[in-house]
Design an enzyme around this catalytic site. Sequence first.
Site, PDB file in Angstrom:
ATOM      1  N   ARG A 155       0.823  -1.225   0.000  1.00 37.47           N
ATOM      2  CA  ARG A 155       0.000   0.000   0.000  1.00 37.47           C
ATOM      3  C   ARG A 155       0.858   1.277   0.000  1.00 37.47           C
ATOM      4  O   ARG A 155       0.525   2.269   0.667  1.00 37.47           O
ATOM      5  CB  ARG A 155      -0.947   0.026   1.214  1.00 37.47           C
ATOM      6  CG  ARG A 155      -1.928  -1.113   1.271  1.00 37.47           C
ATOM      7  CD  ARG A 155      -2.926  -1.094   0.120  1.00 37.47           C
ATOM      8  NE  ARG A 155      -3.887  -2.175   0.278  1.00 37.47           N
ATOM      9  CZ  ARG A 155      -3.682  -3.411  -0.218  1.00 37.47           C
ATOM     10  NH1 ARG A 155      -2.604  -3.666  -0.953  1.00 37.47           N
ATOM     11  NH2 ARG A 155      -4.580  -4.353  -0.025  1.00 37.47           N
ATOM     12  N   SER A 205     -10.781  -0.543   3.266  1.00 41.38           N
ATOM     13  CA  SER A 205     -10.182  -0.856   4.568  1.00 41.38           C
ATOM     14  C   SER A 205      -9.793   0.430   5.280  1.00 41.38           C
ATOM     15  O   SER A 205      -9.110   1.285   4.719  1.00 41.38           O
ATOM     16  CB  SER A 205      -8.921  -1.698   4.383  1.00 41.38           C
ATOM     17  OG  SER A 205      -9.261  -2.896   3.754  1.00 41.38           O
ATOM     18  N   GLU A 275      -5.303   3.477   6.585  1.00 42.61           N
ATOM     19  CA  GLU A 275      -5.075   3.336   5.136  1.00 42.61           C
ATOM     20  C   GLU A 275      -5.833   4.435   4.395  1.00 42.61           C
ATOM     21  O   GLU A 275      -5.329   4.997   3.423  1.00 42.61           O
ATOM     22  CB  GLU A 275      -5.555   1.949   4.661  1.00 42.61           C
ATOM     23  CG  GLU A 275      -5.386   1.757   3.168  1.00 42.61           C
ATOM     24  CD  GLU A 275      -5.633   0.328   2.709  1.00 42.61           C
ATOM     25  OE1 GLU A 275      -5.223  -0.617   3.399  1.00 42.61           O
ATOM     26  OE2 GLU A 275      -6.246   0.180   1.639  1.00 42.61           O
TER      27      GLU A 275
HETATM   28  C1  FAD Z   1     -15.730  -1.003  -1.292  1.00 43.52           C
HETATM   29  C2  FAD Z   1     -14.268  -0.710  -1.421  1.00 43.52           C
HETATM   30  C3  FAD Z   1     -13.361  -1.761  -1.583  1.00 43.52           C
HETATM   31  C4  FAD Z   1     -11.994  -1.491  -1.699  1.00 43.52           C
HETATM   32  N1  FAD Z   1     -11.137  -2.544  -1.854  1.00 43.52           N
HETATM   33  C5  FAD Z   1      -9.818  -2.303  -1.977  1.00 43.52           C
HETATM   34  C6  FAD Z   1      -8.910  -3.390  -2.157  1.00 43.52           C
HETATM   35  O1  FAD Z   1      -9.288  -4.564  -2.217  1.00 43.52           O
HETATM   36  N2  FAD Z   1      -7.582  -3.105  -2.286  1.00 43.52           N
HETATM   37  C7  FAD Z   1      -7.118  -1.805  -2.249  1.00 43.52           C
HETATM   38  O2  FAD Z   1      -5.903  -1.607  -2.389  1.00 43.52           O
HETATM   39  N3  FAD Z   1      -7.955  -0.768  -2.080  1.00 43.52           N
HETATM   40  C8  FAD Z   1      -9.288  -0.985  -1.939  1.00 43.52           C
HETATM   41  N4  FAD Z   1     -10.147   0.070  -1.763  1.00 43.52           N
HETATM   42  C9  FAD Z   1      -9.622   1.447  -1.619  1.00 43.52           C
HETATM   43  C10 FAD Z   1      -9.517   2.266  -2.935  1.00 43.52           C
HETATM   44  O3  FAD Z   1     -10.498   1.884  -3.866  1.00 43.52           O
HETATM   45  C11 FAD Z   1      -8.137   2.151  -3.557  1.00 43.52           C
HETATM   46  O4  FAD Z   1      -7.149   2.606  -2.653  1.00 43.52           O
HETATM   47  C12 FAD Z   1      -8.004   2.963  -4.860  1.00 43.52           C
HETATM   48  O5  FAD Z   1      -6.767   2.657  -5.454  1.00 43.52           O
HETATM   49  C13 FAD Z   1      -8.103   4.466  -4.644  1.00 43.52           C
HETATM   50  O6  FAD Z   1      -8.203   5.072  -5.921  1.00 43.52           O
HETATM   51  P1  FAD Z   1      -8.979   6.458  -6.092  1.00 43.52           P
HETATM   52  O7  FAD Z   1      -8.853   6.859  -7.510  1.00 43.52           O
HETATM   53  O8  FAD Z   1     -10.371   6.352  -5.579  1.00 43.52           O
HETATM   54  O9  FAD Z   1      -8.113   7.394  -5.154  1.00 43.52           O
HETATM   55  P2  FAD Z   1      -8.624   8.589  -4.217  1.00 43.52           P
HETATM   56  O10 FAD Z   1      -9.446   8.036  -3.104  1.00 43.52           O
HETATM   57  O11 FAD Z   1      -9.237   9.658  -5.042  1.00 43.52           O
HETATM   58  O12 FAD Z   1      -7.233   9.078  -3.611  1.00 43.52           O
HETATM   59  C14 FAD Z   1      -6.546   8.228  -2.720  1.00 43.52           C
HETATM   60  C15 FAD Z   1      -5.074   8.683  -2.667  1.00 43.52           C
HETATM   61  O13 FAD Z   1      -4.505   8.491  -3.960  1.00 43.52           O
HETATM   62  C16 FAD Z   1      -3.936   9.700  -4.427  1.00 43.52           C
HETATM   63  N5  FAD Z   1      -4.148   9.775  -5.880  1.00 43.52           N
HETATM   64  C17 FAD Z   1      -5.261   9.455  -6.580  1.00 43.52           C
HETATM   65  N6  FAD Z   1      -5.067   9.647  -7.902  1.00 43.52           N
HETATM   66  C18 FAD Z   1      -3.803  10.100  -8.029  1.00 43.52           C
HETATM   67  C19 FAD Z   1      -2.998  10.498  -9.154  1.00 43.52           C
HETATM   68  N7  FAD Z   1      -3.456  10.454 -10.410  1.00 43.52           N
HETATM   69  N8  FAD Z   1      -1.717  10.903  -8.923  1.00 43.52           N
HETATM   70  C20 FAD Z   1      -1.215  10.960  -7.652  1.00 43.52           C
HETATM   71  N9  FAD Z   1      -1.930  10.601  -6.566  1.00 43.52           N
HETATM   72  C21 FAD Z   1      -3.202  10.179  -6.753  1.00 43.52           C
HETATM   73  C22 FAD Z   1      -4.682  10.806  -3.697  1.00 43.52           C
HETATM   74  O14 FAD Z   1      -3.884  11.986  -3.583  1.00 43.52           O
HETATM   75  C23 FAD Z   1      -4.942  10.175  -2.333  1.00 43.52           C
HETATM   76  O15 FAD Z   1      -3.820  10.369  -1.485  1.00 43.52           O
HETATM   77  C24 FAD Z   1     -11.523  -0.166  -1.655  1.00 43.52           C
HETATM   78  C25 FAD Z   1     -12.440   0.895  -1.508  1.00 43.52           C
HETATM   79  C26 FAD Z   1     -13.796   0.628  -1.397  1.00 43.52           C
HETATM   80  C27 FAD Z   1     -14.753   1.773  -1.251  1.00 43.52           C
END
Ligand code: FAD
Length: 285
Positions: A155, A205, A275
């Site tokens: 992560r 998580s 996380e």
């Molecule tokens: C129901 C559910 C299940 C999930 N299951 C998992 C799982 O199994 N495994 C897992 O790892 N995660 C899981 N997640 C968490 C999440 O979906 C992941 O961490 C995902 O990768 C976040 O992507 P996002 O685009 O939504 O990021 P955001 O929530 O928009 O941002 C999260 C972080 O990423 C950074 N970020 C986003 N885009 C960029 C970019 N282009 N450049 C630089 N930084 C950036 C942001 O600054 C922030 O710090 C889950 C979430 C939910 C709601």
Amino acid sequence: MPMDRRTTFKLGGEARFLLEPTSEVELETALDWVRSRDLPLFVMGRGSNLVVSDAGWPGAIVCLGASFAGAEWTGSGATARAGTRLTEFVTQSVGRGLAGLEKLAGIPGTVGGAVFINAGAYGQEFGDRVERVKSLSRDGTWRERTREECRFGYRSSAFRDNGEIVVSATVELEPGDVEALRAGVRETQKARVDKQPLDLPNAGSLFKRPPGGFASKMVEEAGLKGFRVGNAAISGKHAGFAVNLGGATATDVWELSREVVRRVQESHGVTLEREVVFLGEFPKD
Ligand SMILES: Cc1cc2nc3c(=O)[nH]c(=O)nc-3n(C[C@H](O)[C@H](O)[C@H](O)COP(=O)(O)OP(=O)(O)OC[C@H]3O[C@@H](n4cnc5c(N)ncnc54)[C@H](O)[C@@H]3O)c2cc1C
């Protein structure tokens, strides 16, 4: 822009400015504008791992989501723009008979978010498939980083430290059988529906996996399933998730996580690390 509409937790305050570039040129222009006004900058994707303070974010949020999506495929991989939905990207890879990301189906974030956090599930991590990442530093310098330079860990990635904006990622995959891969995706999706509280807003998580154990197990053993602060609670279905019961505030989630950390420290002697990303002002831990 109210961020409860932009995050899967459906809570949080307002961002003063929300910018949604649709191209690399527009992204550069957006960064120039943010710099010229000396605003604090935050980058987000689909907000699926994010809680914005109830007091909001006094600067600009650059959102690389649906307006910055799309992937170009070769025979053995693809280059995906940061805003590409991870689940959509996985579906495309599986449909092309390419294996290596299928266990990530159902993660509701973007490719950019998956690079930033090195998203992983059921033994697969996004970073394992990355060949290179194109990024833009906050001062406007373009970079292309190899997998090694991305320093993927559990992560985590180099982008957590260097503040660069992930613009696109190139992945290499392995040949696989389309039907077997599709069956694997269905299985993973079913496991998520069976085990996770997908009927309530959440951000995945709440805590990282601590060394030598599972956060959800420790939270459950500490008797915290269903534990509630305001309208946020530890899910009764999966103790690794916090859920919004309706009308929860960002402060509810923060206080909930703080109390869970305290109690697990007491019961297990382990300090859980969040996380979920908390943006803006929150009380000190
Ligand atoms: C129901 C559910 C299940 C999930 N299951 C998992 C799982 O199994 N495994 C897992 O790892 N995660 C899981 N997640 C968490 C999440 O979906 C992941 O961490 C995902 O990768 C976040 O992507 P996002 O685009 O939504 O990021 P955001 O929530 O928009 O941002 C999260 C972080 O990423 C950074 N970020 C986003 N885009 C960029 C970019 N282009 N450049 C630089 N930084 C950036 C942001 O600054 C922030 O710090 C889950 C979430 C939910 C709601």
